[in-house]
Design an enzyme around this catalytic site. Structure first.
Site, short mmCIF file in Angstrom:
data_model
loop_
_atom_site.label_atom_id
_atom_site.label_comp_id
_atom_site.label_asym_id
_atom_site.label_seq_id
_atom_site.Cartn_x
_atom_site.Cartn_y
_atom_site.Cartn_z
N ASP A 1 0.87 -1.16 0.00
CA ASP A 1 0.00 0.00 0.00
C ASP A 1 0.92 1.22 0.00
O ASP A 1 2.04 1.16 0.52
CB ASP A 1 -0.88 -0.02 1.26
CG ASP A 1 -1.63 1.27 1.45
OD1 ASP A 1 -2.33 1.67 0.51
OD2 ASP A 1 -1.49 1.88 2.53
N ASP B 1 -6.88 -1.64 4.30
CA ASP B 1 -5.94 -2.68 3.87
C ASP B 1 -6.31 -4.05 4.44
O ASP B 1 -5.77 -5.07 3.99
CB ASP B 1 -4.51 -2.34 4.31
CG ASP B 1 -4.00 -1.06 3.69
OD1 ASP B 1 -4.34 -0.81 2.52
OD2 ASP B 1 -3.28 -0.32 4.37
#
Length: 681
Positions: free
Chosen positions: A371, A572
């Protein structure tokens, strides 16, 4: 509110903050193993003492009738057989109920054969095919096996030193601030959420909390591994067990008991050490087949020697020796001991591994998806460039206007101005232009601050120099804020979420290991390309919505790749769960930490590399342990069976028990070599 039935606890949102409440029953998790180790030590003393007495009795040549010696040997061997050996009878019975066999089966079959045949000789000497008794063998077999077990437990204790050191970090006392303003030292167990504790310079912070008064630097190296003290002020969170270096702090406690950072780290390490890796299940299955094969080999040895020599004593000792020497105890501990040490080394290096399956799977990673925000970057917008004839003056004017804005970019500009000590006047006629910028009057100047689209709307043109600078900064993936004063664009400010210092190095190291590195971000393609180029990532996925991240991980897996996902936020969590290995940063949200199989306490991306190296080192030890455990046992079976008896090579059952114990010790010792693990630079 959340309730955990196994560890009575709950969390509650109060005044915008989360507080954690928990009982202290969890501490039994750490007290129990030491109690069991002490009980095992007493059992070893008991069995070794009686075993030595039986040996002395058997070798005694004084005026004591042979039958009396045998009776005394029976009396001494019986408590060893059924008190010291009870754990193995229980294990063998459990395996029998499950219609399988294990290492306990071999121990019970071997020692019981020697014991019950000897009882038969004592009670019915006329019916026995031999007058020899083997009480010394049955008792000392169990005694030596317990000695090996104790040494194994001691080795386990050494491997868990990292965990115990963590527990020792928490101070036993806290300085509690009472309602009347006085201070009182109380046991840390008596401190509750909302209580305020005073931490003076040089003292350890007793529990997790939030600084409500004072400023200092705190040494968090024992938790995060970072050697540089971290500056703490009002509103900052502090971790229990860390050391206050300078000024006095007032800390409002937010977490106690099992929910403190320190206890959570200990809990995760313990869970990993007790977990079972997939390869362990293979070893257990091999052992379940190996046991009946060994018993069959022992019966063949017994039948062969009895058929050729007619010596029942020789035949029965061969059977017992084969069964005992081939006991796959070492095979059973080959994987757990390596995982135990590996998990402890991970904690030592700031890496929490939640289970043996993650520890094993990490070595197989082929692709790592990062990410961007908060993972590759610092997660905080900062001013990077100011383009103007008078940068300080322009920053002062813009920050004055942005003081009334709640936009993160505006907040970053205000922070920069305050950091430079600029005095910010109060703006007039302030107006927020949703999604585009703000406008107002500062020091009599009409100002409009916002996006390039806003500048186009109001007809404010960029000169050639400003336009060129804007193009250059756009290519670097930065976000631009344009400034129009009295209808003329006078400059621009660039802001960005800066890359972490180690991001480029970590990516380069991962690529040098042959791994494919991917970046997943919600940014536009232009910004994503700039960030990816800067950090050295060749493949990036841009404009990915939070809910679509998991789909991108699935696409990577459909390419046949073993995928790890590295992230820190709530958005996430699904991707972390979907990935073969989810790696969460310790600074992330609780959801991300719970979902990730590996947690990086130090938030250092280089620890991703360290986790892979540790996984490979641990699995290498597991393979070595299994090879030596299986090979060692298999190689000694022919000797125990008497194949080399004609050459004078004989193995008595007691020697077989000693050899079996030595194999277990060698496996544990090999696993302990993992304590030398150091990340490769």
């Amino acid at each position: 509110m959340f309730v955990d039935e196994e560890n009575p606890a709950f969390t509650a949102e109060i005044d915008g903050r989360t507080y954690y409440f928990c009982s202290e029953a969890c501490m039994l998790t750490f007290i129990q193993p030491e109690k069991e180790r002490q009980a095992l030590k007493r059992l070893v003393y008991f069995s070794v003492s009686l075993g030595a007495l039986i040996m002395a009795l058997m070798f005694y040549s004084g005026p004591l009738p042979l039958f009396t010696k045998k009776v005394w040997a029976l009396i001494l061997a019986t408590p060893v057989q059924f008190i010291a050996g009870w754990r193995y009878y229980r294990g063998a019975w459990g395996a029998a109920k499950a219609r399988t066999m294990n290492m306990d089966t071999l121990i019970v079959v071997g020692s019981s054969t020697a014991y019950f045949y000897s009882v038969f000789v004592v009670l019915a000497p006329n019916l026995a095919p031999s007058t020899e008794v083997y009480f010394d063998a049955s008792a000392n077999i169990l005694a030596l096996i317990l000695v090996g077990k104790l040494l194994e437990e001691i080795a386990r204790g050494r491997a868990s030193e990292a965990v115990r050191r963590l527990l020792d970090l928490q101070p036993p006392m806290a300085r509690l601030l009472k309602e009347d303003g006085s201070e009182e030292e109380v046991p840390v167990e008596e401190v509750m959420p909302f209580d305020v504790v005073i931490v003076k310079p040089g003292e350890k912070i007793p529990l997790d909390g939030e600084v409500i008064d004072g400023a200092s630097s705190v040494d968090e190296s024992m938790i995060t591994g970072e050697s540089i003290p971290v500056t703490k002020g009002v509103g900052d969170e502090v971790i229990g067990g860390t050391v206050n270096k300078e000024g006095a702090l007032k800390v409002e406690v937010t977490k106690i008991g099992m929910n403190t950072t320190l206890q959570q780290i200990v809990y995760m390490v313990e869970e990993a050490q007790m977990s079972q890796a997939p390869i362990q299940r293979v070893a257990d299955k091999v052992a379940s087949y190996f046991t009946p094969v060994v018993i069959a080999a022992g019966l063949v040895a017994f039948a062969g020697w009895y058929w050729t020599t007619g010596d029942f004593g020789l035949s029965i000792t061969s059977f017992v020796a084969v069964v005992i020497v081939a006991c796959p105890c070492a095979m059973g501990i080959a994987t757990p001991t390596a995982i135990l040490v590996g998990a402890a080394q991970g904690a030592k290096n700031g890496i929490l591994i939640k289970g043996g399956d993650y520890l094993e799977k990490t070595r197989e990673i082929q692709a790592i998806a990062f990410d961007k925000t908060g993972t590759l970057t610092k997660g905080e917008i900062v001013v990077t460039d100011i383009h103007s004839e008078d940068p300080e003056e322009m920053l002062r004017l813009i920050a004055s206007l942005e003081r009334r804005s709640e936009h993160p970019i505006g907040e970053a500009i205000v922070r920069e101005a305050e950091a430079r000590g600029l005095k910010l006047p109060e703006p007039k006629d302030f107006e927020a232009l949703a999604g585009r910028g703000v406008k107002g009057t500062v020091d009599g100047r009409q100002m409009i601050v916002g996006t390039q689209r806003l500048m186009d709307e109001i007809g404010a043109k960029l000169d050639e120099e400003t336009g060129g600078k804007a193009h250059e900064l756009f290519d670097q993936g930065k976000t631009l804020v344009f400034v129009s004063v009295d209808g003329i664009v006078t400059g621009l400010i660039a802001v960005a979420d800066e890359l972490k210092d180690e991001a480029g190095e970590a990516v380069a190291r991962l690529k040098s290991m042959g791994l494919e590195v991917v970046m997943i971000t919600g940014d536009n393609s232009r910004t994503a390309e700039a960030i990816a180029r800067k950090v050295g990532i060749d493949r990036y996925l841009a404009e990915v919505l939070p809910e679509d991240k998991v789909g991108e991980v699935i696409k990577l897996q459909e390419e046949g790749l073993v995928v790890a996902m590295v992230g820190d936020g709530i958005n996430d969590a699904p991707a972390l769960a979907q990935a073969d290995v989810g790696i969460a940063l310790g600074s992330g949200t609780d959801v991300a930490l719970e979902t990730g199989g590996i947690v990086l306490i130090r938030n250092n991306l280089n620890d991703v590399v360290t986790a892979i190296q540790l996984s490979k080192a641990t699995f290498s030890k597991i393979k070595q342990n299994l090879f030596w455990a299986f090979g060692y046992n298999a190689a000694l079976i022919p000797i125990a069976a008497g194949v080399f008896r004609s050459w004078g090579i004989v193995m008595h059952p007691i020697l077989a028990a000693g050899a079996m114990a030595f194999s277990s010790i060698s496996v544990v010792s090999n696993s302990l070599l993992l304590r030398r693990f150091k990340p490769e630079e």
